[in-house]
Design a protein around this motif. Structure first.
Motif, short mmCIF file in Angstrom:
data_model
loop_
_atom_site.label_atom_id
_atom_site.label_comp_id
_atom_site.label_asym_id
_atom_site.label_seq_id
_atom_site.Cartn_x
_atom_site.Cartn_y
_atom_site.Cartn_z
N TYR A 220 0.63 -1.17 0.02
CA TYR A 220 0.07 -0.08 0.01
C TYR A 220 0.74 1.33 -0.03
O TYR A 220 0.58 2.22 -0.59
CB TYR A 220 -0.82 -0.06 1.24
N LEU A 221 2.11 1.28 0.88
CA LEU A 221 2.82 2.37 0.90
C LEU A 221 3.56 2.53 -0.56
O LEU A 221 3.90 3.71 -0.94
CB LEU A 221 3.72 2.20 2.23
N ALA A 222 3.98 1.51 -1.05
CA ALA A 222 4.47 1.70 -2.27
C ALA A 222 3.64 2.31 -3.47
O ALA A 222 4.06 2.87 -4.32
CB ALA A 222 4.96 0.45 -2.97
N MET A 223 2.16 1.97 -3.22
CA MET A 223 1.52 2.52 -4.50
C MET A 223 1.18 3.94 -4.03
O MET A 223 0.45 4.76 -4.83
CB MET A 223 0.08 1.86 -4.19
N LEU A 224 1.21 4.45 -2.57
CA LEU A 224 0.79 5.68 -2.34
C LEU A 224 1.29 6.82 -2.89
O LEU A 224 0.39 7.86 -3.49
CB LEU A 224 0.96 5.93 -0.74
N PRO A 225 2.76 6.81 -3.28
CA PRO A 225 3.11 8.04 -4.13
C PRO A 225 2.48 8.12 -5.55
O PRO A 225 2.21 9.05 -6.11
CB PRO A 225 4.59 7.81 -4.19
N GLN A 226 2.19 6.60 -6.09
CA GLN A 226 1.34 6.66 -7.33
C GLN A 226 0.16 7.24 -7.37
O GLN A 226 -0.53 8.07 -8.38
CB GLN A 226 1.47 5.20 -7.99
N ALA A 227 -0.57 7.19 -6.53
CA ALA A 227 -1.99 7.68 -6.08
C ALA A 227 -1.63 9.31 -5.89
O ALA A 227 -2.55 9.95 -6.52
CB ALA A 227 -2.75 7.06 -4.93
N PHE A 228 -0.91 9.64 -5.24
CA PHE A 228 -0.68 11.01 -5.04
C PHE A 228 -0.35 11.71 -6.47
O PHE A 228 -1.00 12.86 -6.92
CB PHE A 228 0.37 11.33 -4.26
N GLU A 229 0.67 10.92 -7.27
CA GLU A 229 0.80 11.56 -8.76
C GLU A 229 -0.40 11.72 -9.65
O GLU A 229 -0.64 12.53 -10.15
CB GLU A 229 1.99 10.50 -9.27
N ALA A 230 -1.43 10.78 -9.29
CA ALA A 230 -2.58 10.73 -10.19
C ALA A 230 -3.42 11.72 -9.74
O ALA A 230 -4.21 12.18 -10.50
CB ALA A 230 -2.89 9.14 -10.18
N LEU A 231 -3.61 11.54 -8.41
CA LEU A 231 -4.92 12.53 -7.82
C LEU A 231 -4.38 13.92 -7.40
O LEU A 231 -5.25 14.73 -7.88
CB LEU A 231 -5.26 11.90 -6.74
N ILE A 232 -3.15 14.33 -7.12
CA ILE A 232 -3.03 15.61 -6.69
C ILE A 232 -1.46 15.98 -7.12
O ILE A 232 -0.75 16.11 -6.28
CB ILE A 232 -2.97 15.68 -5.07
N PRO A 233 -1.37 15.90 -8.49
CA PRO A 233 -0.18 16.36 -9.14
C PRO A 233 0.44 17.85 -9.12
O PRO A 233 1.26 18.03 -9.55
CB PRO A 233 -0.23 15.78 -10.31
N ASP A 234 -0.84 18.65 -8.73
CA ASP A 234 -0.57 19.99 -8.93
C ASP A 234 -0.04 20.66 -7.58
O ASP A 234 -0.91 20.51 -6.54
CB ASP A 234 -1.75 20.83 -9.35
N LEU A 235 1.03 21.11 -7.60
CA LEU A 235 1.77 21.88 -6.34
C LEU A 235 0.93 23.13 -5.87
O LEU A 235 0.59 23.11 -4.59
CB LEU A 235 3.15 22.27 -6.64
N ASP A 236 0.36 23.75 -6.79
CA ASP A 236 -0.50 24.87 -6.14
C ASP A 236 -1.75 24.55 -5.57
O ASP A 236 -2.18 25.34 -4.88
CB ASP A 236 -0.88 25.79 -7.68
N GLU A 237 -2.23 23.33 -5.70
CA GLU A 237 -3.50 22.98 -5.14
C GLU A 237 -3.21 22.52 -3.66
O GLU A 237 -4.09 22.45 -2.99
CB GLU A 237 -4.00 21.71 -6.06
N ILE A 238 -1.96 21.90 -3.42
CA ILE A 238 -1.54 21.24 -2.11
C ILE A 238 -0.54 21.87 -1.41
O ILE A 238 -0.22 21.52 -0.29
CB ILE A 238 -1.45 19.82 -2.43
N ASP A 239 -0.06 23.13 -2.00
CA ASP A 239 1.14 23.43 -1.19
C ASP A 239 1.12 23.83 0.27
O ASP A 239 2.07 23.63 0.82
CB ASP A 239 1.64 24.65 -2.33
#
Length: 699
Positions: A220-239
């Protein structure tokens, strides 16, 4: 003799498993009255008891011994609870035994099951003298031996459990049945009991479960960065979002359920979800753990670093574009000190900057070459007085460079002098041989673009016709005219036939072609020496000469052949591919005569617009005029021309003399103006139709 015992109602124990569980087992009581007794175990508690005086106990035991001694039965002194024994009590007990006719003493511990069997076997040996004498082992030595025995039995039992139990969902009932007949299980249960065996099983199952959960967690932890890349790739949205706020943001994403699953019960590792192997989605409550928070922070940091690196790339490119020190051809080693600073080194590796610099150099070099080409066109009068061979002397090149030397577009290529000189020579070649291939803008020459536009939009054959053309057996046949004087044509024809197979087949690039040769050495206006016959349609002509006279014969024959077809509809001989080759005379490989023949041949080739090959060296066999490599080169060129003609039109090539209207357009190669804008009004006309002639630029 029978001995009377006063132990009525006393319970008899047979197994240590019954201790504390007396009610769960069959109860047997000591009978009252006389019993047949063969020996006595005289027990002394050597532990520190509560409200108990050891000396009083020893005095009681001494009186008890006096009574037992009257029976004249064997007696063994047993020291109990040695695992909690007091050293003085043990010493006093041994002293007591020595004082009573040297009684044998066995140190035991019922709790640790040490020397229990030894106490009874020692008494049995005293009763039955025929038995071998039992060696009495001190408590601590016996304890050590027993510990080793238990440890070995435990290792074997754990190995058995690990071999049988692979799933954390196994139960003790099922597994114990499987192990019932295994000696490893039996030995350990005998030494430690069933409860300890079950305890080790449960520990193993718990370990399997934790390992299974840990594997799932890592997945799950290995998949989590991929999920972040897919769902919240925009820095301005989550900075500026914390992990908790980011969780709420994740739930709003359309693809949230593709990556996460929300469980009714939590935490996920305490639910049946751990065994749901088909569902690999990440339990959403995992986001509340510290490793997930660290991965979210790492995702934020990665996005910030990527933005910073992108900024560094842009800043570096801007430095390159604005720096006056970056000129075409300047090596990285010279430019680095002018454009690099500490911030650049901090964020990106030097190899990345070198790659950007290389691409920038490529751009400015191409731009400088284009501007230099414009400069050459502006000074076109410099190239009018050259010889026909288009090879300027060193003095002429010096004059050209002196005239252009003050121009900034000339100086821009200062570090690329070899390429600058090559551009000058290429330009000279274009001036005297203006073709699509020699055009400086090749392959985007206007002629090529127009031909491509017309052929791709309007002259493309149907799939059926194209298939028929490609499958035409005539494509595998090459008809070659060999033109020469004084036996040159016949000699070369014989040499080429010697390289063919028995059935006149020649191999080009791994494919076999039928080769038909027509050597001509006389007047081409006579039918016997005609280039074309009803059964022979030439695809090319190989022109041979070894003297001024033979060169003149070639030129006259070509001109006569072309003149004979002017005005005829089958005038394809005008466009027949020609190759001019100088054949060395026997023994003459150098000197002024050879140099003069080469120059004359080059001038004639330029006039006839044909290919000129360097003087042929000796071939493989004796007496060869042309080597096999040159023959293959000529045939391959003819084959390529033949293919191109077959693909353009299935009819024979015709001259443009039959067209009704000629439109001459003058467009500069490299001009950004689109040729489509000029041609489309004509090509889109309703009266437009494809031309029947073979030219790819006529309609």
């Amino acid at each position: 003799a029978a001995t009377k015992l006063a132990s009525a109602e006393k319970l008899m124990y047979f197994c240590t498993d019954q201790l504390g569980l007396e009610q769960d087992f069959e109860q047997k009581q000591m009978p009252d009255g006389k019993l047949l007794v063969d020996g006595f175990l005289l027990c002394i508690d050597v532990s520190r008891g509560m409200n108990r005086n050891f000396d009083d106990q020893l005095k009681f035991v001494s009186n008890l011994y006096n009574q037992l001694a009257k029976t004249k039965k064997p007696i063994v002194v047993v020291l109990t609870k040695c695992d909690e024994g007091v050293e003085r009590y043990i010493r006093d007990a041994h002293t007591f035994a020595l004082s009573k006719k040297n009684l044998q003493v066995v140190e035991t511990s019922a709790r640790s099951n040490v020397n229990i069997d030894l106490a009874f076997s020692t008494l049995v040996q005293l009763i039955d003298k025929s038995r071998g004498k039992t060696k009495i082992i001190p408590y601590f030595e016996a304890l050590k031996q027993q510990s080793q025995q238990i440890a070995a039995a435990k290792d074997k039992y754990e190995w058995l459990v690990s071999r049988i139990v692979k799933n954390h969902n196994e139960t003790w009932l099922n597994v114990s049945r499987k192990m019932q007949s295994s000696p490893e299980y039996q030995d350990y249960v005998y030494l430690e009991g069933t409860q300890k065996a079950k305890k080790l099983f449960l520990q193993h199952v718990h370990r399997l479960k934790q390992e299974h959960i840990e594997r799932r967690r890592k997945m799950y932890l290995a998949m989590l960065p991929q999920a972040f890349e897919a769902l919240i790739p925009d820095l301005d949205e989550i900075d500026h979002l914390s992990c908790v706020k980011a969780e709420k943001l994740l739930e709003t994403k359309p693809d949230f359920l593709k990556w996460f699953i929300v469980l009714e019960e939590t935490p996920w590792d305490a639910t049946s979800h751990i065994d749901n192997m088909e569902n690999e989605r990440i339990p959403f409550d995992l986001m509340e753990t510290q490793p997930a928070e660290q991965l979210y922070e790492a995702h934020l940091e990665k996005l910030r670093n990527e933005r910073k690196r992108a900024e560094m790339r842009r800043a570096f490119k801007e430095n390159l574009e604005t720096s006056p020190f970056i000129t075409p051809g300047k090596p990285w080693e010279e430019a680095r000190s002018f454009i690099m600073n500490e911030d650049f080194y901090m964020w990106l590796e030097e190899s990345i900057y070198m790659d950007i610099y290389s691409k920038h150099q490529k751009q400015i070099i191409e731009k400088a070459k284009e501007e230099f080409q414009e400069l050459l066109l502006e000074y076109s009068e410099l190239f009018y007085e050259l010889e026909l061979d288009a090879k300027p002397s060193k003095e002429k090149m010096g004059v050209i460079q002196d005239v252009l030397g003050e121009e900034q577009r000339f100086k821009a290529l200062q570090k690329l002098q070899a390429e600058r000189d090559a551009l000058i020579l290429k330009h000279i070649h274009f001036v005297y041989h203006p073709t699509k291939e020699t055009c400086p803008s090749c392959p985007v020459c206007v002629d090529s673009k127009i031909e491509h536009l017309i052929s791709s939009r309007f002259i493309r054959p149907s799939e059926r016709n194209q298939k028929n053309l490609l499958s035409d057996s005539n494509i595998d046949r090459i008809n070659l005219v060999i033109l020469g004087k004084d036996g040159l044509a016949r000699e070369l024809a014989n040499e080429i036939r010697a390289l063919c197979t028995n059935d006149d087949k020649y191999v080009i690039e791994g494919k076999m072609y039928e080769l038909s040769l027509r050597p001509i050495e006389g007047n081409v206006r006579l039918p016997v020496n005609s280039f074309q016959t009803p059964t022979f349609q030439p695809h090319g002509c190989l022109c041979l000469y070894n003297s001024k006279e033979s060169l003149s014969y070639v030129v006259e024959s070509i001109e006569k052949s072309r003149e004979s077809t002017i005005g005829r509809r089958d005038n394809h001989l005008v466009h027949l591919p020609l190759t001019l080759i100088l054949v060395n005379k026997r023994g003459d490989t150098s000197g002024e005569t050879l140099h003069s023949l080469i120059q004359q041949g080059q001038q004639i080739a330029s006039k006839l617009q044909c290919v000129f090959l360097d003087p042929a060296s000796a071939g493989i066999g004796y007496g060869r005029n042309i080597n096999e490599k040159q023959i293959s080169q000529v045939l391959k060129g003819l084959l390529d021309s033949k293919r191109n003609l077959n693909l353009v039109s299935s009819t024979s090539i015709k001259d443009l003399a039959d067209v009704d209207l000629r439109i001459v357009m003058c467009l500069m190669c490299g001009d950004p103006f689109n040729a489509d804008d000029i041609l489309l009004p004509i090509l889109q006309s309703q009266t437009y139709r494809p031309s029947q002639c073979g030219s790819s630029s006529s309609v």
